[in-house]
Design a protein around this motif. Sequence first.
Motif, PDB file in Angstrom:
ATOM      1  N   ALA A   2       0.835  -1.195   0.000  1.00 35.83           N
ATOM      2  CA  ALA A   2       0.000   0.000   0.000  1.00 35.83           C
ATOM      3  C   ALA A   2       0.872   1.248   0.000  1.00 35.83           C
ATOM      4  CB  ALA A   2      -0.918  -0.006   1.227  1.00 35.83           C
ATOM      5  N   ALA A  10       0.995   4.215  -2.726  1.00 39.89           N
ATOM      6  CA  ALA A  10       0.776   5.622  -2.378  1.00 39.89           C
ATOM      7  C   ALA A  10       1.914   6.486  -2.885  1.00 39.89           C
ATOM      8  CB  ALA A  10       0.659   5.749  -0.863  1.00 39.89           C
ATOM      9  N   LEU A  17      -6.410  -2.788  -4.687  1.00 42.37           N
ATOM     10  CA  LEU A  17      -6.024  -1.529  -4.020  1.00 42.37           C
ATOM     11  C   LEU A  17      -6.651  -0.330  -4.726  1.00 42.37           C
ATOM     12  CD1 LEU A  17      -2.148  -1.988  -3.662  1.00 42.37           C
ATOM     13  CD2 LEU A  17      -3.849  -2.259  -1.851  1.00 42.37           C
ATOM     14  N   LYS A  60      -6.434   4.047  -4.609  1.00 41.90           N
ATOM     15  CA  LYS A  60      -5.811   5.234  -4.004  1.00 41.90           C
ATOM     16  C   LYS A  60      -6.877   6.333  -3.947  1.00 41.90           C
ATOM     17  CE  LYS A  60      -2.225   5.011  -6.957  1.00 41.90           C
ATOM     18  NZ  LYS A  60      -1.064   5.535  -7.649  1.00 41.90           N
ATOM     19  N   VAL A  62      -4.652   4.691   1.019  1.00 42.85           N
ATOM     20  CA  VAL A  62      -4.900   3.566   0.099  1.00 42.85           C
ATOM     21  C   VAL A  62      -5.872   2.619   0.775  1.00 42.85           C
ATOM     22  CG1 VAL A  62      -3.865   1.624  -1.119  1.00 42.85           C
ATOM     23  CG2 VAL A  62      -2.625   3.792  -0.951  1.00 42.85           C
TER      24      VAL A  62
END
Length: 553
Positions: free
Chosen positions: A146, A150, A181, A183, A194
Motif C-alpha cells: 500500500a 501511495a 487496491l 488510491k 490507500v
Amino acid sequence: MRGRSFLRLLQRPGFLGAFLFLATMGLAAALAWQAAGAAASHRAAAETSLAHHATIAAWRFSREGRSWIGYGMSQAGDMLQQETSRLAELPGPELLERILAEKECDCMSAGFARTVFLLRNQPGAPLLTRGEPLSERAQDALAGAARSAAADTAARQGPRQWQIMAPGQPRLNRASDVVLLWKVGDRTRGVRGVYGMVVEPAQIARPLRGALGEAQFFPPSLIPARVADSLVRIEVSGPNRERLFEAGPDTHAFMGTDTLGAVFGNLIVTAAIAPAAAQLLIVGGLPASRAPTIVALLSLTLAMGVAALLLLRREYRLARLREDFVSGVSHELRTPLTQIRVLSELLQSDGFHSEAEKNRATGVIHREALRLTNLVENVLEFARLRRPPTPRPSVPVSLAELAHEVAESFSPLLSAQGNQLEVVVTDDLTVSGDRDAINRVLRNLVENAVKYGPTGQTVRVAVSRGGLDGAALVTVDDQGPGIPENEWSRIWQPYYRLDRDRNGSAGGSGLGLSVVADLMRLLGGRAAVAHAPGGGARFTVEFPGATLQRSSP
Ligand code: ADP
C-alpha cells in the motif's frame, strides 16, 4: 579392365535381378521418406496455425477481461473518491465494505472480501484492517504494498488509480488470494490513503465469466460464437501458477498465452483449442498421420519385390533345367545311335566272326532301340500332356497282365545288366483307364529301377490291393541307392534330376517321373516314392478303388 569386370558381374545370373530389386526398394524407401516428410511438415504447419489461433483467442479474452475487471475497479474507485473528498479525515476500512455493498454493479462486491484495510498516507500510520485477521507477515507485506502504491503519485486518475496484485504478491494467508487496491486523494492534498481488500479468487472469476460471454475467439464466419465456447478452454492464473479461473472443454491440445498487464497483476491467460476445431479452422482439417499407410505400402512393395525375385529365381532354375534336359537328351540320343549305326554297318559288311557275336550285336541294337523308343515316347507324352487335353480311351486293364508285358519287353535290358525282374501278383486286379497311359507309367518306373540299380539286382513289381478304400497298388522296388527323403517331392518336377545323376553315366531327360505323376493324375490316381524294405527305391502308383474290379472270379 574395370568396365569388363563390371560387365561380367552384370552377366552373372541373378545379379541384375538382385540389383533391380535393391534399386526398387531404395527408390520406394526414398519415396516413402519424402511422403512421410511432406505429411509431417503439413501437419506441423496445421498445428502451428492452430497454436496461432489459440494465441489470438487468449489475446481477445485478455482484452475483454481487462475491460470487465477495469470497469468494476474504476467504479469502486470513483465512489471512494466521492465519499472521501469532502471529509477532512479518511474514514476507516469499513467505508469500502459499505460502498461495495451499496454498489449496483455486481462485478465488484464486498461478498468475496476476506479482509478490508486502509493505510493513511501519513508517516508512521498503521495499517487498519477489518474482517479476517492477517498474519503479522501478511500485514507487513500489505502495508508495504500500500505504501509503494501511495508513493506512486504520477497519476491518481486513470488506470493507476487502482491496482490488482496477483496471488502470492504479496504473500498472504492463502496462496490463491488476490489483493485489490484503490488510491484516494486529490490535486491539492495528494494521495491521502490507500483502501484495499484481500479477496478470494471468485472475486476475479466473476468479471472474467462476463468477459468469456463477450469475447469473440474466432471470426464468426469460421466458427459461430456459441460453438466457439465448446472448443476453447480458457485458464487465468497468477505468475505463481495459482489458477483463478477456468472454463471450456478439457483440452490442452493447441495452446497460446497472453497477459492481462501490470495493473492487473500480470495475470496470465492461457487459451487451448480442442482438436475438433481443426475441421472448422483449417481447410481439410488436421492431416491424419500417414505413417500406417506408408508402412503398409512399403511392406506391399517389399512383398511384391520378393515375389518378383522368387519368380525370377524359378525362371532361372527352369532355364537351367531345360539346358540340362537338352544336353541330357542329346547325350541319350547320341550314344545309342552311334552304337546302332556302327553295329548295323558291321552286320551289313559281315564283319563278325561268329554267330554268337552277331547275336550279341543284334541284342545291343534291340536294347538301344528300346531305350530310344522309351525316351522319344516320354518326350512326346510330356509334350502331349502340356497341350489342351484330348479324350483318352478307357478300357479294362489287367494290372498283372500289363506288369508281365512290361517285364517281358524289358528282358533284353535286364539280361544285359544281369538283373532279375520278379512280378508278384497278390490280387489279380483290373482297373479302367487308358491302357497306353498305364503302360507308360509302369515302363518308366521299371526303366528307372533298371537304370539306377546295380548290376545283378532284383527288381520287384508287385500288384496288390491296399490303401483305405481298397485301391489297386503297383509297387516297383529296386536295390539301387534309393532317393533321399528331402528329394521325394522334387523328383516329380519336369527336367529335375538328382545331383548325383546329373553328370552320371546313367543319362536321362528328367521327364520320366513327371510324366508318371501327370498320367496318374489323369487316371484319377497318384504316385508316391518311399524307401524299399531291402534298401533302394520304392515307387508306388495307386489306382482308386472306385474303378477297381476283379479280373477273374
Ligand atoms: P531321368 O530321365 O533322369 O531318369 P526321371 O524323371 O525318370 O528322369 O527321374 C528323375 C530323377 O530321379 C532321376 O534323374 C534320378 O536322379 C532319380 N531317380 C528316379 N528313379 C530312381 C530310382 N529308381 N533310383 C534312384 N534314383 C532314381
